[in-house]
Write a protein that holds these residues in place. Structure first.
Motif, short mmCIF file in Angstrom:
data_model
loop_
_atom_site.label_atom_id
_atom_site.label_comp_id
_atom_site.label_asym_id
_atom_site.label_seq_id
_atom_site.Cartn_x
_atom_site.Cartn_y
_atom_site.Cartn_z
N LYS A 1 42.57 -23.29 -37.68
CA LYS A 1 42.12 -22.75 -36.07
C LYS A 1 41.39 -23.96 -35.12
CE LYS A 1 40.89 -17.91 -37.71
NZ LYS A 1 40.11 -17.04 -37.69
N GLU A 2 41.00 -24.89 -35.88
CA GLU A 2 40.09 -25.90 -35.30
C GLU A 2 40.62 -27.27 -35.75
OE1 GLU A 2 35.92 -25.49 -35.01
OE2 GLU A 2 36.08 -23.39 -34.93
N ILE A 3 40.96 -28.27 -34.73
CA ILE A 3 41.36 -29.56 -35.35
C ILE A 3 40.95 -30.41 -33.98
CG2 ILE A 3 43.53 -29.59 -34.68
CD1 ILE A 3 44.18 -31.07 -36.94
N ASN A 4 40.47 -31.64 -34.27
CA ASN A 4 40.26 -32.50 -33.29
C ASN A 4 41.35 -33.74 -33.34
OD1 ASN A 4 38.88 -33.50 -35.81
ND2 ASN A 4 38.70 -35.38 -34.71
N LEU A 5 42.11 -33.81 -32.40
CA LEU A 5 43.22 -34.87 -32.25
C LEU A 5 42.78 -36.19 -31.50
CD1 LEU A 5 46.15 -32.74 -31.35
CD2 LEU A 5 45.30 -33.38 -33.62
N PRO A 6 42.45 -37.24 -32.39
CA PRO A 6 41.96 -38.66 -31.84
C PRO A 6 42.75 -39.30 -30.80
CG PRO A 6 42.49 -38.89 -34.04
CD PRO A 6 42.61 -37.35 -33.74
N ALA A 7 42.08 -40.12 -29.87
CA ALA A 7 42.74 -40.81 -28.69
C ALA A 7 43.60 -41.90 -29.37
CB ALA A 7 41.88 -41.17 -27.76
N SER A 8 43.53 -42.22 -30.64
CA SER A 8 44.46 -43.17 -31.07
C SER A 8 45.77 -42.63 -31.72
CB SER A 8 43.53 -43.53 -32.60
OG SER A 8 43.24 -42.47 -33.25
N LEU A 9 45.93 -41.61 -31.54
CA LEU A 9 47.21 -41.01 -31.96
C LEU A 9 48.54 -41.54 -31.39
CD1 LEU A 9 46.61 -37.09 -32.50
CD2 LEU A 9 47.79 -38.75 -34.25
N GLU A 10 49.56 -41.95 -31.89
CA GLU A 10 50.69 -42.45 -31.46
C GLU A 10 51.94 -41.58 -31.79
OE1 GLU A 10 51.12 -46.62 -32.97
OE2 GLU A 10 49.22 -47.28 -32.36
N ARG A 11 51.50 -40.86 -32.65
CA ARG A 11 52.91 -39.86 -32.90
C ARG A 11 52.28 -38.43 -33.30
NH1 ARG A 11 56.14 -38.68 -37.82
NH2 ARG A 11 58.05 -37.54 -36.86
N ILE A 12 53.04 -37.44 -33.02
CA ILE A 12 52.69 -35.93 -33.66
C ILE A 12 54.23 -35.60 -34.06
CG2 ILE A 12 51.91 -33.69 -33.52
CD1 ILE A 12 49.91 -34.68 -31.74
N GLY A 13 54.37 -35.10 -35.30
CA GLY A 13 55.74 -34.89 -35.75
C GLY A 13 56.35 -33.68 -35.41
N HIS A 14 57.47 -33.42 -35.50
CA HIS A 14 58.14 -31.97 -35.23
C HIS A 14 57.43 -31.14 -36.21
CE1 HIS A 14 61.86 -33.57 -33.14
NE2 HIS A 14 61.51 -34.66 -33.91
N ASP A 15 57.25 -29.72 -35.21
CA ASP A 15 56.67 -28.72 -35.98
C ASP A 15 55.38 -29.06 -36.97
OD1 ASP A 15 59.01 -27.16 -35.18
OD2 ASP A 15 59.97 -27.88 -36.78
N ALA A 16 54.71 -29.87 -36.21
CA ALA A 16 53.52 -30.29 -36.91
C ALA A 16 52.31 -29.09 -36.97
CB ALA A 16 52.55 -31.31 -36.27
N PHE A 17 52.30 -28.18 -35.99
CA PHE A 17 51.40 -27.06 -35.86
C PHE A 17 52.11 -25.60 -35.77
CE2 PHE A 17 49.31 -30.64 -34.21
CZ PHE A 17 47.95 -30.39 -34.73
N GLU A 18 53.35 -25.72 -36.66
CA GLU A 18 54.30 -24.68 -36.40
C GLU A 18 53.70 -23.43 -37.33
OE1 GLU A 18 57.25 -21.78 -35.49
OE2 GLU A 18 56.88 -24.00 -34.67
N SER A 19 53.37 -22.19 -36.66
CA SER A 19 52.87 -21.07 -37.64
C SER A 19 51.65 -21.27 -38.13
CB SER A 19 54.04 -20.66 -38.59
OG SER A 19 55.20 -20.15 -38.05
N THR A 20 50.90 -21.87 -37.07
CA THR A 20 49.32 -22.03 -37.85
C THR A 20 48.62 -20.93 -36.92
OG1 THR A 20 48.96 -23.70 -35.80
CG2 THR A 20 49.64 -24.43 -37.86
N ALA A 21 47.59 -20.76 -37.34
CA ALA A 21 46.58 -19.88 -36.28
C ALA A 21 46.32 -20.44 -35.06
CB ALA A 21 45.10 -19.58 -37.20
N ILE A 22 46.21 -21.64 -34.66
CA ILE A 22 46.01 -22.28 -33.59
C ILE A 22 47.16 -21.90 -32.63
CG2 ILE A 22 46.29 -24.46 -32.30
CD1 ILE A 22 44.49 -25.45 -34.16
N GLN A 23 48.52 -22.08 -33.11
CA GLN A 23 49.58 -21.60 -32.22
C GLN A 23 49.70 -20.12 -32.00
OE1 GLN A 23 53.73 -21.44 -34.21
NE2 GLN A 23 54.23 -22.99 -32.62
#
Length: 337
Positions: free
Chosen positions: A249-271
């Motif tokens: 439900k909660e996550i922080n994505l840092p500014a340092s990120l260079e990649r988020i892969g396919h379906d990283a958050f698929e079928s999560t409570a966030i989505q």
């Protein structure tokens, strides 16, 4: 896990078939592994010994984002020695040409209904040792780095250690991904199998140390009870399906990120939470994660967005004009294909 003694020569067929074993380390003395010897479906980490000369069919089956470590000295693989699915990673200390020969032999059979061989990582040396603390099973690599292979505890709030002994923890792999019962994959009524969640423990909150720079594919897959993950500013990459099918439900994505892969958050409570979507677009912090298949018209990516995830709008054919902000630094693979 089972501690096999040095000097063991043979592991017969079906010895651990359908067991709950998650970690397998084969000593260098073993020369033969029989058919379906480790066909348990729950394997998360398997390291083969250098002395192997014969590996039977279905010797290893992995469905829970498994990692296989295969020394270049291994010979005698059979067709279908490895049944791969669920974002499999293979670590191999030979050349790409040598690994292609292994693949061409038919040793790696991929389950086409799930995700098969996700990545081959070419390493210089095989992990030198394994060990346990009260809460973790871990592996030490020759450079002195620690990979946590499995979380053994039952705490609801977990802070992953930055060191074990005096060695830095640099990788958590799928340590928190729960064991998955094979019956979850058998379904006559749904195309996409859903796992049972009642018995699959995972901490409700997990904090990752600054020594970790990437979240591997499938790292928290099926962590149904995990609601909060705290990432350090050192994270530069999040792999495919990293949090998929979790209770996140909660996550922080840092500014340092260079990649988020396919379906990283698929079928999560966030989505699943409609309040997290803005005009059929899912953002988390300064990252565009997903564009709904029902989106139509012009897509105006909001100001401040730094990164668009891999495959964010894959399959959406109703986007007309696309407007990108000056803040955008990274557009992921196949983001709009």
């Amino acid at each position: 896990a089972v501690q096999f003694p040095e000097g063991l020569l043979t592991i017969d067929e079906n010895v651990f078939v359908m067991s709950g074993m998650q970690t397998v380390i084969i000593p260098d003395s073993v020369e033969t592994i029989g058919n379906a010897a480790f066909g348990s479906y729950n394997i998360k980490y398997a390291q083969l010994g250098k002395g192997l000369k014969s590996v039977g069919t279905y010797a290893f089956i992995g469905l829970c984002s498994p990692v296989f470590v295969i020394p270049k000295e291994v010979t005698g693989l059979s067709v279908g020695s490895f049944i791969l699915s669920g974002n499999t990673t293979v670590y191999y200390n030979g050349t790409e040409e040598q690994f292609e020969q292994l693949k061409n032999s038919g040793a790696f059979q991929e389950d086409t209904d799930l995700i098969g061989l996700q990545e081959v990582v070419y390493i210089n040396e095989i992990p030198v040792s394994s060990g346990y603390t009260d809460d973790y099973c871990y592996f030490e690599y020759p450079a002195g780095e620690i990979q946590i292979a499995d979380y053994l505890g039952f705490e609801s709030n977990v802070t992953v250690p930055s060191t074990i002994g005096d060695k830095p923890v640099t990788d958590i792999n799928t340590a928190f991904a729960p064991v998955i019962d094979i019956m979850m994959f058998i379904s006559e009524t749904t195309e996409t199998p859903q796992p049972p969640t009642a018995f699959m423990f995972s901490p409700s909150e997990i904090t990752i140390p600054e020594t970790v720079t990437s979240i591997d594919h499938g790292s928290f897959i099926y962590c149904a009870h995990t609601q909060t993950i705290n990432l350090p500013e050192t994270i530069v990459s999040i792999g495919n399906a990293a949090f998929a099918m979790s209770g996140l439900k909660e996550i922080n994505l840092p500014a340092s990120l260079e990649r988020i892969g396919h379906d990283a958050f698929e079928s999560t409570a966030i989505q699943a939470d409609e309040s997290n979507w803005e005009n059929n677009v899912l953002y988390i912090d300064n990252c565009l994660i997903d564009v709904s298949s029902s989106f139509t018209g012009d897509l105006v990516v909001k100001d401040g967005t730094h990164l668009i995830a891999d495959g964010a709008a894959t399959g959406n054919t109703e986007i007309q004009d696309l407007y990108l902000p000056e803040s955008l630094g990274i557009i992921g693979e196949s983001a709009f294909s």
